[in-house]
Design a protein around this motif. Structure first.
Motif, PDB file in Angstrom:
ATOM      1  N   THR A 162       0.891  -1.109  -0.352  1.00  0.00           N
ATOM      2  CA  THR A 162       0.106   0.102   0.386  1.00  0.00           C
ATOM      3  C   THR A 162       0.953   1.126   0.171  1.00  0.00           C
ATOM      4  OG1 THR A 162      -1.661  -1.013   1.207  1.00  0.00           O
ATOM      5  CG2 THR A 162      -1.791   1.090   1.050  1.00  0.00           C
ATOM      6  N   GLU A 163       1.930   1.054   0.831  1.00  0.00           N
ATOM      7  CA  GLU A 163       2.379   2.294   0.881  1.00  0.00           C
ATOM      8  C   GLU A 163       3.687   1.914  -0.027  1.00  0.00           C
ATOM      9  OE1 GLU A 163       3.712   2.286   5.721  1.00  0.00           O
ATOM     10  OE2 GLU A 163       4.993   0.995   4.632  1.00  0.00           O
ATOM     11  N   LEU A 164       4.287   1.923  -0.796  1.00  0.00           N
ATOM     12  CA  LEU A 164       4.900   1.305  -2.567  1.00  0.00           C
ATOM     13  C   LEU A 164       3.359   2.308  -3.466  1.00  0.00           C
ATOM     14  CD1 LEU A 164       7.797   0.692  -3.746  1.00  0.00           C
ATOM     15  CD2 LEU A 164       6.547  -0.526  -4.599  1.00  0.00           C
ATOM     16  N   VAL A 165       2.873   1.525  -3.210  1.00  0.00           N
ATOM     17  CA  VAL A 165       1.329   2.357  -4.430  1.00  0.00           C
ATOM     18  C   VAL A 165       1.689   3.793  -4.048  1.00  0.00           C
ATOM     19  CG1 VAL A 165      -1.151   2.494  -5.445  1.00  0.00           C
ATOM     20  CG2 VAL A 165       0.647  -0.398  -4.351  1.00  0.00           C
ATOM     21  N   GLN A 166       1.456   3.906  -2.872  1.00  0.00           N
ATOM     22  CA  GLN A 166       0.964   5.173  -2.176  1.00  0.00           C
ATOM     23  C   GLN A 166       2.090   6.447  -2.572  1.00  0.00           C
ATOM     24  OE1 GLN A 166       0.973   5.543   1.970  1.00  0.00           O
ATOM     25  NE2 GLN A 166       0.324   8.100   1.759  1.00  0.00           N
ATOM     26  N   LYS A 203       8.659  -4.067  -9.153  1.00  0.00           N
ATOM     27  CA  LYS A 203       9.265  -3.730  -9.746  1.00  0.00           C
ATOM     28  C   LYS A 203       7.601  -2.671 -11.065  1.00  0.00           C
ATOM     29  CE  LYS A 203      12.434  -5.796 -12.103  1.00  0.00           C
ATOM     30  NZ  LYS A 203      11.937  -7.288 -10.941  1.00  0.00           N
ATOM     31  N   SER A 204       7.291  -4.212 -11.073  1.00  0.00           N
ATOM     32  CA  SER A 204       6.125  -3.859 -11.695  1.00  0.00           C
ATOM     33  C   SER A 204       5.031  -3.390 -11.375  1.00  0.00           C
ATOM     34  CB  SER A 204       5.363  -5.120 -12.460  1.00  0.00           C
ATOM     35  OG  SER A 204       5.994  -5.554 -13.655  1.00  0.00           O
ATOM     36  N   VAL A 205       4.379  -3.661  -9.795  1.00  0.00           N
ATOM     37  CA  VAL A 205       3.421  -2.288  -9.528  1.00  0.00           C
ATOM     38  C   VAL A 205       3.575  -1.085  -9.258  1.00  0.00           C
ATOM     39  CG1 VAL A 205       2.844  -2.577  -6.379  1.00  0.00           C
ATOM     40  CG2 VAL A 205       3.568  -4.682  -7.399  1.00  0.00           C
ATOM     41  N   ARG A 253       3.182   0.536 -12.571  1.00  0.00           N
ATOM     42  CA  ARG A 253       2.161   1.062 -12.597  1.00  0.00           C
ATOM     43  C   ARG A 253       1.604   1.988 -11.433  1.00  0.00           C
ATOM     44  NH1 ARG A 253       1.709  -5.029 -12.098  1.00  0.00           N
ATOM     45  NH2 ARG A 253       1.725  -5.615 -14.863  1.00  0.00           N
ATOM     46  N   SER A 254       1.827   1.964 -10.414  1.00  0.00           N
ATOM     47  CA  SER A 254       1.647   3.401  -9.899  1.00  0.00           C
ATOM     48  C   SER A 254       1.771   3.893 -10.311  1.00  0.00           C
ATOM     49  CB  SER A 254       1.930   2.474  -8.105  1.00  0.00           C
ATOM     50  OG  SER A 254       1.472   2.123  -7.579  1.00  0.00           O
ATOM     51  N   ILE A 255       3.457   4.512 -10.708  1.00  0.00           N
ATOM     52  CA  ILE A 255       4.095   5.879 -11.144  1.00  0.00           C
ATOM     53  C   ILE A 255       2.442   6.192 -11.978  1.00  0.00           C
ATOM     54  CG2 ILE A 255       5.504   7.043 -12.189  1.00  0.00           C
ATOM     55  CD1 ILE A 255       7.199   5.306 -10.503  1.00  0.00           C
ATOM     56  N   ALA A 256       2.769   5.220 -13.624  1.00  0.00           N
ATOM     57  CA  ALA A 256       1.657   5.494 -14.453  1.00  0.00           C
ATOM     58  C   ALA A 256       0.168   5.982 -14.116  1.00  0.00           C
ATOM     59  CB  ALA A 256       1.366   3.741 -14.958  1.00  0.00           C
ATOM     60  N   ARG A 257      -0.325   5.344 -13.524  1.00  0.00           N
ATOM     61  CA  ARG A 257      -1.868   5.552 -12.408  1.00  0.00           C
ATOM     62  C   ARG A 257      -1.797   6.697 -12.151  1.00  0.00           C
ATOM     63  NH1 ARG A 257      -4.436   2.538 -15.224  1.00  0.00           N
ATOM     64  NH2 ARG A 257      -5.005   0.467 -14.600  1.00  0.00           N
ATOM     65  N   GLY A 258      -0.507   7.324 -11.812  1.00  0.00           N
ATOM     66  CA  GLY A 258      -0.200   8.602 -10.559  1.00  0.00           C
ATOM     67  C   GLY A 258      -0.467   9.572 -11.775  1.00  0.00           C
ATOM     68  N   GLU A 316      16.216   0.835  -6.133  1.00  0.00           N
ATOM     69  CA  GLU A 316      16.100  -0.365  -6.392  1.00  0.00           C
ATOM     70  C   GLU A 316      15.168  -1.753  -5.143  1.00  0.00           C
ATOM     71  OE1 GLU A 316      19.985  -1.187  -5.816  1.00  0.00           O
ATOM     72  OE2 GLU A 316      20.273  -3.223  -5.224  1.00  0.00           O
ATOM     73  N   LEU A 317      14.694  -2.734  -4.943  1.00  0.00           N
ATOM     74  CA  LEU A 317      13.811  -2.867  -5.031  1.00  0.00           C
ATOM     75  C   LEU A 317      14.208  -4.277  -4.115  1.00  0.00           C
ATOM     76  CD1 LEU A 317      10.839  -2.139  -6.440  1.00  0.00           C
ATOM     77  CD2 LEU A 317      11.201  -0.943  -4.470  1.00  0.00           C
TER      78      LEU A 317
END
Ligand code: ADP
Ligand code: MG
Length: 154
Positions: free
Chosen positions: A6-10, A35-37, A40-45, A120-121
């Motif tokens: 949740t935090e990474l997505v945020q 990395k993909s999560v 995708r979150s960056i794209a959504r943002g 780096e994750l």
């Protein structure tokens, strides 16, 4: 910094909404690191709507975000040789107002831009749904929004 999904997505949404494009982000880490999560979150943002398939086989997807921002999402895992980058249109990436997100950037060898962020994750504990995140600045890229304020002091 250790982040839940949740935090990474945020954080990703915040990056997508706030960064100044063009900007290049290399997303490093083993398979399943998130990395993909994050991409995708960056794209959504950035305002990208609709399906965001994984570029595992296509290597590159480009999206239109909001107010002229574009998002390019690449996964170079299957790149056999850095020279294959030219077939993908690598040299045109980030010429306009584009957020360029590259999984497995190390596959691009010496063709990475001089100014970029490497994120780096890693998986510190396979039993917990958290990821360790390290951010490295290379050269002089545009500002990268920090982790959400709500996470400060953890
Ligand atoms: N804190 C976390 N951050 C990101 N993903 C997480 C986290 N915890 C668990 N996951 C899971 O790990 C997987 C990451 O997959 P993915 O983003 O496709 O990895 P990669 O692109 O690095 O191979 C997803 O199934 C996601 O739900
Ligand atoms: Mg991936």
């Amino acid at each position: 910094m250790i982040l839940t999904e949740t935090e990474l997505v945020q954080w990703g949404r915040r990056i997508g909404g706030e960064v100044e494009a063009p900007i290049f982000l290399g997303l490093r880490g083993p398979l399943g690191a998130g990395k993909s999560v994050l991409a995708r979150s960056i794209a959504r943002g950035a305002g990208v709507e609709g399906a965001l398939p994984s570029p595992t086989f296509n290597l590159l997807f480009r999206y239109q975000g909001e107010s002229g921002t574009e998002v390019a999402h690449l996964d170079l895992y299957r790149l056999r040789d850095p020279e294959e980058l030219w077939e993908l249109g690598w040299e045109e990436l980030g010429q306009g107002a584009e957020i360029v997100l590259v999984e497995w950037p190390e596959r691009a060898g010496s063709h990475l831009p001089d100014d970029r962020w490497d994120i780096e994750l890693s998986v510190p504990d396979p039993g917990a749904n958290v990821r360790a995140v390290q951010v490295h600045r290379v050269g002089a890229p545009p500002h990268l929004p920090g982790f959400p304020v709500s996470l400060a002091g953890r």
